[in-house]
Design an enzyme around this catalytic site. Structure first.
Site, PDB file in Angstrom:
ATOM      1  N   TYR A 112     -40.841 -12.684 -33.500  1.00  0.00           N
ATOM      2  CA  TYR A 112     -41.125 -14.013 -32.992  1.00  0.00           C
ATOM      3  C   TYR A 112     -41.037 -14.105 -31.254  1.00  0.00           C
ATOM      4  CZ  TYR A 112     -39.901 -16.376 -37.291  1.00  0.00           C
ATOM      5  OH  TYR A 112     -39.797 -16.941 -38.527  1.00  0.00           O
ATOM      6  N   GLY A 113     -40.415 -12.742 -30.801  1.00  0.00           N
ATOM      7  CA  GLY A 113     -40.280 -12.743 -29.574  1.00  0.00           C
ATOM      8  C   GLY A 113     -41.329 -13.064 -28.183  1.00  0.00           C
ATOM      9  N   CYS A 140     -30.078 -11.625 -28.136  1.00  0.00           N
ATOM     10  CA  CYS A 140     -31.140 -11.243 -29.428  1.00  0.00           C
ATOM     11  C   CYS A 140     -30.245 -10.479 -30.219  1.00  0.00           C
ATOM     12  CB  CYS A 140     -32.263 -10.438 -28.883  1.00  0.00           C
ATOM     13  SG  CYS A 140     -33.401  -9.700 -29.940  1.00  0.00           S
ATOM     14  N   THR A 141     -30.341 -11.290 -31.511  1.00  0.00           N
ATOM     15  CA  THR A 141     -29.480 -10.722 -32.521  1.00  0.00           C
ATOM     16  C   THR A 141     -29.760  -9.113 -32.864  1.00  0.00           C
ATOM     17  OG1 THR A 141     -31.230 -11.850 -33.929  1.00  0.00           O
ATOM     18  CG2 THR A 141     -29.156 -13.028 -33.513  1.00  0.00           C
ATOM     19  N   HIS A 142     -30.746  -8.771 -32.562  1.00  0.00           N
ATOM     20  CA  HIS A 142     -31.021  -7.279 -32.838  1.00  0.00           C
ATOM     21  C   HIS A 142     -30.011  -6.314 -31.632  1.00  0.00           C
ATOM     22  CE1 HIS A 142     -34.806  -8.226 -34.639  1.00  0.00           C
ATOM     23  NE2 HIS A 142     -35.145  -6.937 -34.911  1.00  0.00           N
ATOM     24  N   CYS A 166     -31.171 -16.152 -34.925  1.00  0.00           N
ATOM     25  CA  CYS A 166     -32.232 -15.777 -33.950  1.00  0.00           C
ATOM     26  C   CYS A 166     -32.141 -16.250 -32.559  1.00  0.00           C
ATOM     27  CB  CYS A 166     -33.732 -15.957 -34.727  1.00  0.00           C
ATOM     28  SG  CYS A 166     -34.741 -15.286 -33.584  1.00  0.00           S
ATOM     29  N   ASN A 167     -32.169 -15.777 -31.423  1.00  0.00           N
ATOM     30  CA  ASN A 167     -31.832 -16.250 -30.291  1.00  0.00           C
ATOM     31  C   ASN A 167     -33.257 -16.942 -30.071  1.00  0.00           C
ATOM     32  OD1 ASN A 167     -29.544 -15.526 -28.369  1.00  0.00           O
ATOM     33  ND2 ASN A 167     -29.738 -13.917 -30.132  1.00  0.00           N
ATOM     34  N   THR A 168     -34.638 -16.346 -30.521  1.00  0.00           N
ATOM     35  CA  THR A 168     -35.827 -16.772 -29.868  1.00  0.00           C
ATOM     36  C   THR A 168     -36.001 -18.198 -30.714  1.00  0.00           C
ATOM     37  OG1 THR A 168     -36.543 -14.516 -29.856  1.00  0.00           O
ATOM     38  CG2 THR A 168     -38.207 -16.324 -29.780  1.00  0.00           C
ATOM     39  N   ASP A 184     -33.581 -15.558 -39.852  1.00  0.00           N
ATOM     40  CA  ASP A 184     -33.952 -14.856 -38.508  1.00  0.00           C
ATOM     41  C   ASP A 184     -35.417 -14.385 -38.834  1.00  0.00           C
ATOM     42  OD1 ASP A 184     -33.667 -13.330 -36.040  1.00  0.00           O
ATOM     43  OD2 ASP A 184     -33.711 -11.545 -37.380  1.00  0.00           O
ATOM     44  N   SER A 185     -36.044 -13.896 -37.708  1.00  0.00           N
ATOM     45  CA  SER A 185     -37.258 -13.574 -37.608  1.00  0.00           C
ATOM     46  C   SER A 185     -37.464 -12.116 -38.466  1.00  0.00           C
ATOM     47  CB  SER A 185     -38.006 -13.231 -36.238  1.00  0.00           C
ATOM     48  OG  SER A 185     -37.101 -12.255 -35.562  1.00  0.00           O
ATOM     49  N   GLU A 217     -35.935  -1.691 -34.534  1.00  0.00           N
ATOM     50  CA  GLU A 217     -36.285  -1.701 -35.665  1.00  0.00           C
ATOM     51  C   GLU A 217     -36.951  -0.290 -36.296  1.00  0.00           C
ATOM     52  OE1 GLU A 217     -37.698  -4.524 -37.698  1.00  0.00           O
ATOM     53  OE2 GLU A 217     -36.951  -6.097 -36.485  1.00  0.00           O
TER      54      GLU A 217
END
Ligand code: DGL
Length: 276
Positions: A48-49, A190-192, A79-81, A16-17, A158
């Protein structure tokens, strides 16, 4: 083609980012407890988004090439992005199977919606790519999709502000309009975002089901391993190895606790550019 060096006992690589992909790792640990998982979070280059397709493709390829070179039997793009923009290229160049989070998210959204109207939240790059809207429409022509770029959410996650009035205000701004429409499934693209599930459910209201692609991604990985005869032998206890491209801060601890992830020492290591 499968490199001869990978076996059912080889690890699954997940990247992931940053730390968001740990939500996918958590689902993989539950679904596939016998697998060794090697996770690499690109904290040196997150987010990355807001980046371009070319950059996201390059970052994704550099990380995946490193992990495959170290013997991974499969790559999971958590990571979706990177899934939205980098997956086609990875599938072209890598010698091992690659799974992302978009297709599993689309499957889960289609299973969840009754009205046929799905909302998708994601980073600017994910939403701009149209990956979810295209995949949803390809899988069910006529489906209605409301796509919302939510660039403030990753920084809030974050910062650890899972339950905070700032997060509530941002979510209200992004999703309040959905309350008066008939969208009944909301993809956390988004994985967040699963770390904001409580606040997101409050903002979206009770008529909307939150869709998290992580669990469905883990089931897809399990199916694929079975098809390829690459699932780790039963009874085996898998390990989790976490590394990042920059020093993780205390927030990693918060996320690991929130997700109940046990791992050994966290490593920091660089990702070499492709031509070295
Ligand atoms: N975790 C990434 C995703 O799923 C978003 C974070 C970023 O912008 O790098 O899209």
């Amino acid at each position: 083609m499968q490199p001869t060096t990978t076996t059912a006992e080889s690890p699954i690589a997940v990247f992931d980012s940053g730390i968001g992909g740990l939500t996918v790792v958590s689902a993989l640990r539950r679904e596939l407890p016998g697998e060794d998982i090697v996770y690499l979070g690109d904290t040196a280059r997150v987010p990355y988004g807001g980046k371009s397709r070319g950059t996201i493709e390059r970052y994704s390829e550099e990380i995946a090439a490193l992990l495959v070179g170290e013997g991974a039997k499969m790559v999971v793009v958590a990571c979706n992005t990177a899934s939205a923009l980098g997956l086609p290229r990875l599938r072209e160049v890598l010698s091992v199977p690659v799974e992302g989070v978009i297709e599993p998210g689309v499957e889960a959204a289609l299973a969840a919606t009754v009205t046929g109207h799905v909302a998708v939240l994601g980073t600017k790059a994910t939403i701009g790519s149209g990956a979810y809207a295209h995949a949803l429409q390809a899988a069910r022509p006529g489906i209605r999709v409301t796509s919302l770029a939510c660039p403030l959410l990753v920084p809030l996650v974050e910062e650890g502000l899972f339950e905070d009035e700032l997060t509530d205000a941002a979510l209200h701004r992004y999703v309040a309009a959905l309350r008066s429409g008939d969208a009944d499934a909301l993809v956390m693209g988004c994985t967040h975002y699963p770390l904001l599930a409580g606040a997101l459910a409050r903002a979206a209201g009770p008529a909307i089901t939150l869709v998290d692609s992580a669990a469905n991604c883990a089931r897809t990985v399990a199916r694929r391993l079975d098809q390829l005869g690459l699932r780790a032998p039963s009874g085996r206890v898998g390990s989790l190895d976490l590394s990042f491209t920059d020093t993780p801060d205390n927030f990693l601890q918060v996320v690991r606790l929130a997700l109940g992830l046990e791992a050994g020492e966290v490593k920091v290591r660089p990702v070499p550019p492709l031509d070295q």
